[in-house]
Design a protein around this motif. Structure first.
Motif, short mmCIF file in Angstrom:
data_model
loop_
_atom_site.label_atom_id
_atom_site.label_comp_id
_atom_site.label_asym_id
_atom_site.label_seq_id
_atom_site.Cartn_x
_atom_site.Cartn_y
_atom_site.Cartn_z
N ALA A 92 0.92 -1.25 0.02
CA ALA A 92 0.03 -0.19 -0.02
C ALA A 92 0.69 1.12 -0.02
O ALA A 92 0.55 2.27 -0.70
CB ALA A 92 -0.93 0.14 1.12
N GLU A 93 1.69 0.99 0.58
CA GLU A 93 2.78 2.38 0.99
C GLU A 93 3.52 2.90 -0.31
O GLU A 93 3.91 3.90 -0.66
CB GLU A 93 3.56 2.47 2.09
CG GLU A 93 2.76 2.62 3.29
CD GLU A 93 3.44 2.53 4.64
OE1 GLU A 93 4.52 3.31 4.96
OE2 GLU A 93 3.13 1.62 5.70
N THR A 95 2.44 2.03 -3.32
CA THR A 95 1.51 2.81 -4.34
C THR A 95 1.08 4.23 -3.93
O THR A 95 1.29 5.11 -4.68
CB THR A 95 0.06 1.81 -4.29
OG1 THR A 95 0.54 0.63 -4.68
CG2 THR A 95 -0.88 2.74 -5.09
N ALA A 96 1.03 4.55 -2.47
CA ALA A 96 1.02 5.66 -1.87
C ALA A 96 2.07 6.74 -2.35
O ALA A 96 1.80 7.81 -2.71
CB ALA A 96 0.74 5.78 -0.55
N TYR A 145 2.15 10.80 2.29
CA TYR A 145 0.83 10.17 1.76
C TYR A 145 -0.39 11.35 1.73
O TYR A 145 -1.37 11.05 0.97
CB TYR A 145 0.34 9.10 2.76
CG TYR A 145 1.64 8.10 2.98
CD1 TYR A 145 2.39 7.90 2.05
CD2 TYR A 145 1.99 7.43 4.14
CE1 TYR A 145 3.56 6.78 2.25
CE2 TYR A 145 2.81 6.41 4.58
CZ TYR A 145 3.63 6.19 3.27
OH TYR A 145 4.45 5.22 3.47
N THR A 148 -1.56 12.31 -1.77
CA THR A 148 -2.48 11.30 -2.55
C THR A 148 -3.90 11.68 -2.48
O THR A 148 -4.42 12.42 -3.12
CB THR A 148 -2.41 10.02 -2.18
OG1 THR A 148 -2.56 9.75 -0.56
CG2 THR A 148 -0.76 9.50 -2.15
N SER A 149 -4.55 11.25 -1.38
CA SER A 149 -5.96 11.47 -1.50
C SER A 149 -6.71 10.87 0.18
O SER A 149 -5.85 10.14 0.79
CB SER A 149 -6.69 10.57 -2.25
OG SER A 149 -6.96 9.20 -2.01
N ILE A 152 -6.55 6.95 0.76
CA ILE A 152 -5.53 6.51 0.89
C ILE A 152 -4.97 6.74 2.33
O ILE A 152 -4.61 5.77 3.01
CB ILE A 152 -4.32 6.96 -0.25
CG1 ILE A 152 -4.75 6.44 -1.70
CG2 ILE A 152 -2.99 6.45 0.15
CD1 ILE A 152 -4.95 5.16 -2.11
N HIS A 155 -6.83 4.49 4.83
CA HIS A 155 -6.41 3.33 4.79
C HIS A 155 -5.27 3.02 5.26
O HIS A 155 -5.05 2.04 6.13
CB HIS A 155 -6.28 2.76 3.31
CG HIS A 155 -5.75 1.35 2.92
ND1 HIS A 155 -6.59 0.27 3.30
CD2 HIS A 155 -4.89 0.88 2.39
CE1 HIS A 155 -6.05 -0.93 3.20
NE2 HIS A 155 -4.64 -0.36 2.45
#
Length: 233
Positions: A92-93, A95-96, A145, A148-149, A152, A155
């Motif tokens: 996940a990180e 991608t972030a 992070y 991003t959004s 994200i 999460h």
């Protein structure tokens, strides 16, 4: 826990959820510690109902465990859960971090640089407690992070909430130096605008943290290895 209160927003339950996540992430509420609903209600300035609803929501997310006789507590980490969590975090990180580079703004980059400098200064001074370094480490990562959004960030906050500053991998100077060197490389990739490198370096950094935890008896997750109940999820 100290008692403090502030005016909650319209959704009292969501307000309590966010406050609980913050308190778990900061170490104010520790794994295994009994969570008293009456204390939380006073602390957050709400009635018992939204506290109870928030605990149920966090139970469904796997952060809190609930026993009809003992009450609620932050779920203690098992070795298998710790390994799974780090694998999830690495993916996940990565991608972030990639998304953060793709969406980076000048202001966002300055926030990341400031967070990096704050941790570097504290780490090199050698006077900050491990829990303080852990909080500064979190500030650096989430400065990235936040580019991003909200989806994200929410999460990742849930994944990070499972480990508290009291169980930080920043406890030993040699480990802290390696982790800080990782941060240097991540920041360099971000400044170069290399999303792929930033993502890979972030995933490698999370993997390093996992190895440190596995190798240190005082950091290794020690909860009973049994199938966790996520039936409400």
């Amino acid at each position: 826990m100290s008692v403090e209160s502030s005016a909650p927003p319209v959704s009292r339950t969501q307000y309590v959820v966010e406050r609980l996540k913050e308190d778990v992430a900061s170490g104010a509420i520790k794994p295994g510690e009994l969570i008293k609903q009456t204390v939380l209600a006073k602390r957050y300035g709400v009635s018992a109902t939204p506290v109870r609803e928030a605990l149920r929501m966090l139970e469904a997310d796997g952060v809190v465990s609930y026993d009809a006789h003992k009450g609620a507590s932050v779920r203690e980490m098992t070795p298998d859960t710790a390994r799974d969590l780090y694998r999830l975090r690495a993916a996940a990180e990565r991608t972030a971090a990639e998304m953060a580079v793709e969406r980076m703004t000048p202001r966002g980059l300055e926030e990341i640089r400031a967070a990096h400098a704050a941790l570097a200064t504290a780490q090199s001074a050698g006077t900050a407690a491990p829990a303080e370094l852990s909080v500064l480490n979190r500030a650096f990562h989430f400065a990235i992070y936040r580019q991003t959004s909200p989806l994200i960030v929410q999460h990742l906050e849930l994944l990070w909430a499972r480990f508290t500053p009291g169980t930080t991998v920043w406890r030993h100077p040699a480990d802290a130096a390696e982790l800080q060197a990782d941060h240097d490389r991540i920041l360099d990739a971000i400044e170069r605008g290399d999303a792929e490198a930033a993502g890979q370096l972030t995933a490698d950094h999370v993997a390093r943290a996992s190895r440190i935890r596995e190798q240190q008896p005082d950091l290794r997750a020690s909860g009973a290895d049994e199938t966790e109940n996520f039936s409400n999820a």
